[in-house]
Design an enzyme around this catalytic site. Sequence first.
Site, mmCIF file in Angstrom:
data_model
loop_
_atom_site.group_PDB
_atom_site.id
_atom_site.type_symbol
_atom_site.label_atom_id
_atom_site.label_comp_id
_atom_site.label_asym_id
_atom_site.label_seq_id
_atom_site.Cartn_x
_atom_site.Cartn_y
_atom_site.Cartn_z
ATOM 1 N N ASP A 55 0.827 -1.213 0.000
ATOM 2 C CA ASP A 55 0.000 0.000 0.000
ATOM 3 C C ASP A 55 0.856 1.256 0.000
ATOM 4 O OD1 ASP A 55 -2.731 -0.433 -0.171
ATOM 5 O OD2 ASP A 55 -2.961 -0.818 1.979
ATOM 6 N N GLU A 67 -14.119 -2.319 -1.419
ATOM 7 C CA GLU A 67 -14.333 -2.509 0.019
ATOM 8 C C GLU A 67 -15.723 -2.040 0.437
ATOM 9 O OE1 GLU A 67 -11.105 -1.226 2.509
ATOM 10 O OE2 GLU A 67 -12.243 -1.580 4.353
HETATM 11 O O1 KIV Z 1 -4.821 -2.023 4.252
HETATM 12 C C1 KIV Z 1 -5.500 -3.040 4.049
HETATM 13 O O2 KIV Z 1 -5.396 -4.048 4.742
HETATM 14 C C2 KIV Z 1 -6.446 -3.017 2.939
HETATM 15 C C3 KIV Z 1 -7.431 -4.135 2.867
HETATM 16 C C4 KIV Z 1 -8.505 -3.911 3.850
HETATM 17 C C5 KIV Z 1 -7.958 -4.324 1.500
HETATM 18 O O3 KIV Z 1 -6.431 -2.125 2.147
#
Ligand code: KIV
Length: 271
Positions: free
Chosen positions: A90, A189
Site C-alpha cells: 500500500d 471494500e
Molecule cells: O490495508 C489493508 O489491509 C487493505 C485491505 C482492507 C484491502 O487495504
Amino acid sequence: MPVNKEIKKVTTHRLMEMKLRGEKIAMLTSYDYSMAKLVDEAGIDIILVGDSASNVMSGNETTLPITLNQMIYHGASVVKATTRALVVVDLPFGTYQGNSMEALASSIRIMKETAADSVKLEGGAEVIESVNRILSAGIPVMGHLGLMPQSIHKFGTYSVRAKAEDEAKKLLEDAHLLEDAGCFAIVLEKIPAALGKQVAQELNIPLIGIGAGNGVDGQVLVIHDMLGITQQFSPRFLRRYHDLAAEIKGAVGAYIDDVKSLDFPNDKEQY
Ligand code: KIV
C-alpha cells in the site's frame, strides 16, 4: 477448485488468466516475515502489505499515521518470506494524492527498497494522474474503491459505501477509469454485493472484494481479523477462521504458571 501449491510465482498475467477461467483469487494481508512465510506456504495468491498495519501492528485508530518508511520496512520483511504469492504494498496516506511526481517517487522507493511486485492506492478520478504516472514507469498498480479508510475524515464513518445511486455510478465510472489507465486489479471494500457483481462483470481485470459479496473475482481479509487475533472488530463481512487470541493467551498463561511454579526449565531444558 484445489489450491495449486507448485512454486510458480503468481504474476499479474496469471491473475488475469484466473479471472478468465473463473478461478477465484485468495488474498490476505501480512506485515512481517514469519507470518508472510506461513501465508505464502499455505498457497495464497496475493499478499497485501496493507496500510492496515497502522491499526493492527502499530495500534493507531486509523491508517493515516503510517509512513512510507514504515510501509517499506513491512514490505521488505514480507518479500523476503515470499516465493509464490504476488506481493502488493500500500502507498500510505500523503504519499501519492495531489502530486503525481511524489506518487511516482514513493512507488519507486517501494519497488526498489522492498522488491515487491506492485503498489496499491485508494481512489478513482481524484488520483488518476498519479496512477498514470506510476504506470508510466512500468510499476503495476492495484486500485481500491468503495470504503477508502484513508478518507475516513471526509466520510466520518466506516459504514457501507455506494448504496446511493450517484455514489454507485461514480464508483462504476472510477473502476472503468482505473481499468482503462492500466491497473491490473481493483479492491472493492464494503459495498452492496449487487454492485460488486456488476463491476466484476463489466471489467476485464480482477475485482477483489472485502465486504463486496461473492460476485467478485476474489476476496481479501486482514490476517489478524480472520485468525481472531483482533477481538473488537466484527463487521458482517468478516469470517473468523480461528480464535488465536484465546490460543495465545492460553499458551502465555501456561508459560507464566510454569515459570512461577519452577516447572520450567526442567533438567532436560538446561545445559
Ligand atoms: O490495508 C489493508 O489491509 C487493505 C485491505 C482492507 C484491502 O487495504
